[in-house]
Write a protein that holds these residues in place. Structure first.
Motif, PDB file in Angstrom:
ATOM      1  N   CYS B  11      11.085  34.085  64.413  1.00  0.00           N
ATOM      2  CA  CYS B  11      11.986  34.810  63.525  1.00  0.00           C
ATOM      3  C   CYS B  11      12.216  33.981  62.265  1.00  0.00           C
ATOM      4  CB  CYS B  11      13.305  35.053  64.250  1.00  0.00           C
ATOM      5  SG  CYS B  11      14.537  35.798  63.193  1.00  0.00           S
ATOM      6  N   ASN B  12      12.060  34.621  61.115  1.00  0.00           N
ATOM      7  CA  ASN B  12      12.116  33.892  59.850  1.00  0.00           C
ATOM      8  C   ASN B  12      13.344  34.237  59.017  1.00  0.00           C
ATOM      9  OD1 ASN B  12      10.584  31.905  58.537  1.00  0.00           O
ATOM     10  ND2 ASN B  12       9.970  33.357  56.971  1.00  0.00           N
ATOM     11  N   VAL B  16      18.182  30.693  60.198  1.00  0.00           N
ATOM     12  CA  VAL B  16      17.828  30.572  61.616  1.00  0.00           C
ATOM     13  C   VAL B  16      16.983  29.328  61.815  1.00  0.00           C
ATOM     14  CG1 VAL B  16      16.427  31.611  63.438  1.00  0.00           C
ATOM     15  CG2 VAL B  16      17.991  33.024  62.131  1.00  0.00           C
ATOM     16  N   MET B 118       7.824  42.996  61.494  1.00  0.00           N
ATOM     17  CA  MET B 118       8.613  41.796  61.271  1.00  0.00           C
ATOM     18  C   MET B 118       9.193  41.735  59.864  1.00  0.00           C
ATOM     19  SD  MET B 118       8.043  40.463  64.243  1.00  0.00           S
ATOM     20  CE  MET B 118       8.850  38.902  64.059  1.00  0.00           C
ATOM     21  N   LEU B 119       9.205  42.871  59.190  1.00  0.00           N
ATOM     22  CA  LEU B 119       9.736  42.881  57.824  1.00  0.00           C
ATOM     23  C   LEU B 119      11.224  42.598  57.833  1.00  0.00           C
ATOM     24  CD1 LEU B 119       7.920  46.018  56.400  1.00  0.00           C
ATOM     25  CD2 LEU B 119       7.501  43.660  55.771  1.00  0.00           C
ATOM     26  N   LEU B 120      11.660  41.731  56.913  1.00  0.00           N
ATOM     27  CA  LEU B 120      13.079  41.380  56.843  1.00  0.00           C
ATOM     28  C   LEU B 120      13.769  42.230  55.785  1.00  0.00           C
ATOM     29  CD1 LEU B 120      12.720  37.489  56.883  1.00  0.00           C
ATOM     30  CD2 LEU B 120      13.229  38.988  58.804  1.00  0.00           C
ATOM     31  N   PRO B 145      11.966  38.807  40.145  1.00  0.00           N
ATOM     32  CA  PRO B 145      10.702  38.400  39.520  1.00  0.00           C
ATOM     33  C   PRO B 145      10.864  38.086  38.036  1.00  0.00           C
ATOM     34  CG  PRO B 145      10.346  40.306  40.902  1.00  0.00           C
ATOM     35  CD  PRO B 145      11.815  40.070  40.871  1.00  0.00           C
ATOM     36  N   LYS B 146      11.819  38.749  37.391  1.00  0.00           N
ATOM     37  CA  LYS B 146      12.029  38.506  35.958  1.00  0.00           C
ATOM     38  C   LYS B 146      12.542  37.083  35.753  1.00  0.00           C
ATOM     39  CE  LYS B 146      14.267  40.430  31.927  1.00  0.00           C
ATOM     40  NZ  LYS B 146      15.509  40.980  31.461  1.00  0.00           N
ATOM     41  N   ARG B 148      11.902  34.610  37.562  1.00  0.00           N
ATOM     42  CA  ARG B 148      10.782  33.718  37.789  1.00  0.00           C
ATOM     43  C   ARG B 148       9.957  33.575  36.524  1.00  0.00           C
ATOM     44  NH1 ARG B 148       5.831  34.229  38.699  1.00  0.00           N
ATOM     45  NH2 ARG B 148       4.654  32.650  39.834  1.00  0.00           N
ATOM     46  N   VAL B 149       9.733  34.673  35.843  1.00  0.00           N
ATOM     47  CA  VAL B 149       8.939  34.640  34.619  1.00  0.00           C
ATOM     48  C   VAL B 149       9.672  33.831  33.550  1.00  0.00           C
ATOM     49  CG1 VAL B 149       7.989  36.056  32.784  1.00  0.00           C
ATOM     50  CG2 VAL B 149       7.792  36.813  35.135  1.00  0.00           C
ATOM     51  N   GLN B 152       9.645  30.062  34.204  1.00  0.00           N
ATOM     52  CA  GLN B 152       8.324  29.453  34.343  1.00  0.00           C
ATOM     53  C   GLN B 152       8.159  28.186  33.523  1.00  0.00           C
ATOM     54  OE1 GLN B 152       5.380  32.691  35.663  1.00  0.00           O
ATOM     55  NE2 GLN B 152       4.920  32.183  33.573  1.00  0.00           N
ATOM     56  N   SER B 159       7.828  27.644  44.111  1.00  0.00           N
ATOM     57  CA  SER B 159       7.664  28.238  45.424  1.00  0.00           C
ATOM     58  C   SER B 159       8.596  27.636  46.464  1.00  0.00           C
ATOM     59  CB  SER B 159       6.227  28.071  45.896  1.00  0.00           C
ATOM     60  OG  SER B 159       5.941  26.688  45.997  1.00  0.00           O
TER      61      SER B 159
END
Lengths: 310, 163
Positions: B11-12, B16, B118-120, B145-146, B148-149, B152, B159
């Motif tokens: 379990c991810n 946990v 297993m999708l969270l 995601p924005k 992250r850009v 950058q 990551s």
């Protein structure tokens, strides 16, 4: 006359064994000749029978040869699942080209991230199963329907693999770390606006965000953790993804890389990359020595032709 | 889903620490015959968590496996009785319908048509952070995601993940 027809068909089938269309044409031509020159006497009968038998034999031989990869007609489909396209075929061609190397490499665990319709993982299994029956295959996909479709495709080809619905490989990372010998990924690589990445449904199969790198950049560290010491990693990219940057980034993590297949279609310039850990000197030697003269020549010819076009 | 896969799943969910092994709630178990391959079993044996396998096999209705992990001599020996039991448990029992339960949070991951989901959910996913060089190497959370850009150019190693 019939002898010529038989010889012609044999030659045609041998030369064009990849083309189902050519075979269909040859069959129809042969039957046409059969109608124009019907057996008038018992003497002609054996020849026509021989003609039919030869055609059947060629058809069987042809299907045997093409069963090295997944049969496109038996690949299951769904409107929310990405159907095999140029990128899938290019990746499978890369695996085909590397088939001997893969068999000699003797992988124990092979994995695909983003299996979609299941075309690539099925082809990989079919490529390896004859010489390597002891391999464990795993396929993951974020799309639940894709996972189901992959299962159907695997069943249709009479092979099996473990299919898990998860984001990249999040639930497998802990236990599978350092165990995967062959990793195959055809990621969503199309440059799109960032908000399109990871949306529900089929769009998640191609939406790659800025430079098409959103998902690729998330996959690379996961692959690094999962690959074994002798692990090989095949990745589909476009020139728009700046593959040289990807290779540089992987170089820092200790991977060497090369281009296995380069394909330019009307819409895309596909580059199939192969990565392996550089510390393995033996691996590097295997890579360079297995390149046949013909392959090298054809690659330099195609890059020459590309330059001419530009 | 076969037990060889269950033995690799954990379990991810964020926070946990001990998400392995997942408990099995079996609703439909199917037995599918698979070619017996002792070499494959010998190779995989080293990577299998034995207790997890025994417990999982029991939840699927197979109690023939010994409690304690057998040592190397039993595996390498020509006697295949143990390997046959291992083969049956690991490769021939399929969980078609049911659920996998996280031992720490109790969250259920459904298994439908043999595929574990297993999708969270969004709130269960680990946060991605980057090291913001402008703020003296402080970890900054990347929310979208924005982000992250935008980050950058000022962050290194995009990551990193924290629970």
């Amino acid at each position: 006359m019939e002898d010529l027809i038989i010889l012609y068909n044999l030659l045609l089938h041998t030369l064009l064994f990849h083309s189902a269309v050519a075979v269909a044409v040859a069959v129809s031509v042969a039957s046409l000749f059969g109608e124009i020159y019907p057996p008038r006497s018992f003497r002609r009968l054996p020849k026509t029978l021989f003609l039919t038998l030869t055609l059947n034999l060629q058809w069987t031989v042809m299907s045997e040869m093409t069963s090295r990869t997944a049969d496109i007609l038996r690949v299951s489909s769904h409107r929310e699942v990405y159907e095999p396209c140029d990128d899938s075929f290019a990746l499978v061609d890369a695996l085909l080209a590397d088939q001997t190397n893969l068999i000699n490499h003797d992988p124990k665990v092979c994995m695909e991230i983003g299996c979609g319709s299941g075309y690539v993982i099925t082809s990989l299994i079919l490529l390896l199963k004859e010489k390597l029956p002891n391999v464990h295959y795993i396929a993951t996909d974020t799309n639940q329907i894709a996972a189901r479709v992959t299962n159907e495709t695997l069943q249709a080809h009479g092979v099996s693999a473990e299919v898990v619905c998860t984001d990249i490989a999040s639930c497998l990372e802990k236990r599978l770390a350092g165990l995967v010998d062959v990793m195959v990924v055809n990621p969503p690589y199309v440059p799109t606006p960032e908000y399109e990445v990871g949306m529900e449904g089929i769009a998640s199969a191609w939406a790659g965000g800025e430079n098409g790198r959103s998902v690729i950049d998330r996959v690379l560290p996961v692959v690094d953790r999962l690959l074994s010491e002798k692990g090989w990693f095949y990745l589909v990219t476009l020139t728009s993804n700046y593959p040289s940057e990807i290779c540089l980034g992987m170089r820092k993590r200790g991977y060497a890389s090369r281009i296995v297949v380069q394909r330019s279609t009307e819409e895309e310039n596909l580059i199939i990359l192969k990565f392996w850990r550089d510390k393995d000197e033996e691996g590097v030697d295997k890579e360079t020595s297995s390149e046949s003269f013909v392959k090298q020549f054809s690659r330099s010819l195609s890059s020459f032709m590309e330059k001419q076009w530009r | 889903m076969r037990l060889i896969t269950h033995n690799m799943l954990s379990c991810n969910i964020k926070g946990v620490t001990n998400g392995f092994p997942l408990k099995i709630e079996a609703e439909k178990v199917v037995e599918k015959e698979v070619d017996f391959n002792p070499d494959f079993l010998r190779h995989m044996f080293a990577k299998i968590e034995w207790k997890a396998l025994v417990e999982a096999a029991r939840s699927m209705g197979y109690a023939e496996l010994p409690e304690d992990s057998p040592d190397a001599t039993v595996i390498e020996s020509a006697d295949e009785t143990f390997l046959r039991k291992l083969h049956h448990a690991l490769l021939e029992l399929h969980l078609e319908e049911g659920a996998l339960v996280c031992p720490e949070t109790g969250r259920k991951f459904p298994v439908n048509k043999g595929i574990p989901n297993m999708l969270l959910h969004e709130d269960e996913v680990k946060q991605t952070v980057c090291i913001d060089l402008r703020k003296g190497n402080e970890p900054t959370r990347i929310r979208s995601p924005k982000d992250r850009v935008l980050m950058q150019d000022v962050c290194i190693d995009l990551s990193l993940q924290v629970p």
